[in-house]
Design an enzyme around this catalytic site. Structure first.
Site, short mmCIF file in Angstrom:
data_model
loop_
_atom_site.label_atom_id
_atom_site.label_comp_id
_atom_site.label_asym_id
_atom_site.label_seq_id
_atom_site.Cartn_x
_atom_site.Cartn_y
_atom_site.Cartn_z
CB THR A 12 -0.89 0.02 1.25
OG1 THR A 12 -1.62 -1.21 1.33
CG2 THR A 12 -1.84 1.20 1.24
CD GLU A 13 -1.41 5.02 -0.36
OE1 GLU A 13 -0.94 5.47 -1.41
OE2 GLU A 13 -2.62 5.09 -0.09
CG LEU A 14 4.85 2.42 -4.44
CD1 LEU A 14 5.71 3.23 -5.41
CD2 LEU A 14 4.90 0.94 -4.81
#
Length: 410
Positions: free
Chosen positions: A146-148
């Site tokens: 998630t979100e890198l």
């Protein structure tokens, strides 16, 4: 041979009702704004998902499969496709059926679970894998958190879960003097490869494309391809990772973004040393040039590229601690619907809406934000949280320690 690797994030959260007030607590368990969720999904489908999928399919066919791309589609997006626009799912299936599209694994609910609960993180990753297999008939072998959000521990967990490659942001803090245009191996891993986003070139398309004050404006396919071609001799892969809503939403059709993309594959392939590859193909084709040690947490977001878009202010921290403090009680219930409701509240967007970092990145935080202020987001979220806690108390499921009580006493 130099790989050009496109990866697109496809995500929509289940937004909460902005009218869920204090007096709803204990009486109303209907938390989500179905009308807004349907309206936004239909709007994005018409402006982005459907026309862009048609374009991508046309480009794959036009290039006889030499154009190759990848997607990470969250479980919450898939659920809303089923509910509001099943034709979008059909269009993604058509893309996958070409054999030129890779689907990437992530947390089903686009959550911050890795930072708060490793068991929940593993469960969501497994649930996402099963869903992708059921919907598209393929099993992800590349992972993006998630979100890198990334560090050494994330890479180690991803390898333990069986993924061949993991995607992260190519920050200067991580790379130091190195280039993002090579394949690396995470410091704690033996097999899993690390692919790093070239954020400058990615952001040229995703954020700067329509900025008339930008020195690179107007950006054409030939100009962008020439920037990619400059990497020849100085890298083995250029990883272009961005939100899919770049096409038609962040960058409206009137900006020329679709026309630029329509001509980009031909312009890139005009150089004999360049090929399009998916992340899995990049990982197979290019051995790691070095181990990369990232003991700190990075992400794609904001100027800082850390987790302060979702965590860090008192509202975000208190809300995150409070919702994760309910994990054991929710799972003890065995109530599939209740567990699903709790997991939807883990979606990172809820904490993003509470962000107060408006000085450097305010416009980004306003995108599809249903709240006027971060404080409104905090109040509504915690009204919902209070009702969920009330349901658990009525079922006799809340067996909390003193520390747990402190966390949920928002």
């Amino acid at each position: 041979m130099i790989s050009v690797c496109f990866y697109f994030q496809v995500h929509q959260p289940f937004r909460l009702r902005p009218d869920y007030r204090y007096f709803n607590i204990g009486r109303d368990h209907d938390y989500e704004d179905d009308r807004a969720n349907c309206h936004i999904m239909r709007k994005v489908a018409d402006k982005c998902y459907l026309p862009t999928n048609r374009l991508m399919l046309d480009l794959i066919r036009k290039t006889d499969g030499r154009f190759r791309i990848s997607y990470s589609i969250t479980g919450t997006a898939i659920e809303q496709f089923r509910m509001y626009c099943p034709e979008v799912l059909d269009s993604f299936r058509a893309l996958v059926d070409t054999g030129c599209v890779e689907l990437i694994g992530e947390t089903y609910y686009h959550s911050l679970a890795f930072l708060f609960s490793r068991p929940e993180f593993a469960e969501q990753v497994s649930l996402h894998q099963r869903t992708i297999e059921q919907e598209f008939g393929v099993r992800p072998t590349t992972f993006r958190n998630t979100e890198l959000i990334y560090n050494n521990e994330l890479a180690h967990e991803v390898e333990r879960l069986g993924f061949d490659a993991v995607i992260a942001e190519g920050t200067e803090r991580s790379l130091q003097w190195r280039s993002p245009n090579f394949v690396y191996q995470p410091a704690p891993c033996r097999k899993t490869k690390l692919l790093l986003k070239n954020y400058r070139l990615s952001d040229d398309l995703a954020f700067r494309f329509s900025d008339r004050n930008w020195a690179g404006w107007p950006l054409t396919a030939d100009k962008f391809a020439s920037w990619l071609h400059q990497i020849a001799g100085g890298g083995e892969t250029v990883n272009l990772f961005m939100d899919y809503e770049t096409f038609g939403e962040h960058q409206w059709e009137e900006t020329g973004i679709f026309e630029c993309m329509r001509h980009l594959p031909e312009a890139v392939l005009a150089h004999p040393d360049f090929r399009f590859h998916t992340p899995a193909e990049v990982a197979r084709n290019h051995p790691p040039v070095a181990k990369l040690d990232v003991p700190f947490i990075t992400s794609w977001a904001d100027a800082e590229r850390d987790v302060t878009a979702w965590l860090g202010n008192p509202m975000q921290d208190a809300s995150a601690e409070a919702i994760y403090a309910l994990e054991q009680a929710v799972k003890r219930s065995g109530d599939v619907q209740l567990i699903g409701t709790w997991r939807r509240l883990l979606t990172s967007d809820h904490f993003y809406y509470m962000c107060t970092k408006f000085f450097s990145d305010g416009d980004v935080h306003k995108y599809f934000n249903p709240y006027k202020t971060p404080y409104d987001a905090f109040v509504i979220y915690n009204n919902v949280l209070a009702d969920l806690r009330d349901q658990l108390e009525r079922k006799g499921l809340l067996e909390l320690t003193a520390d747990d009580h402190r966390k949920i006493a928002v």
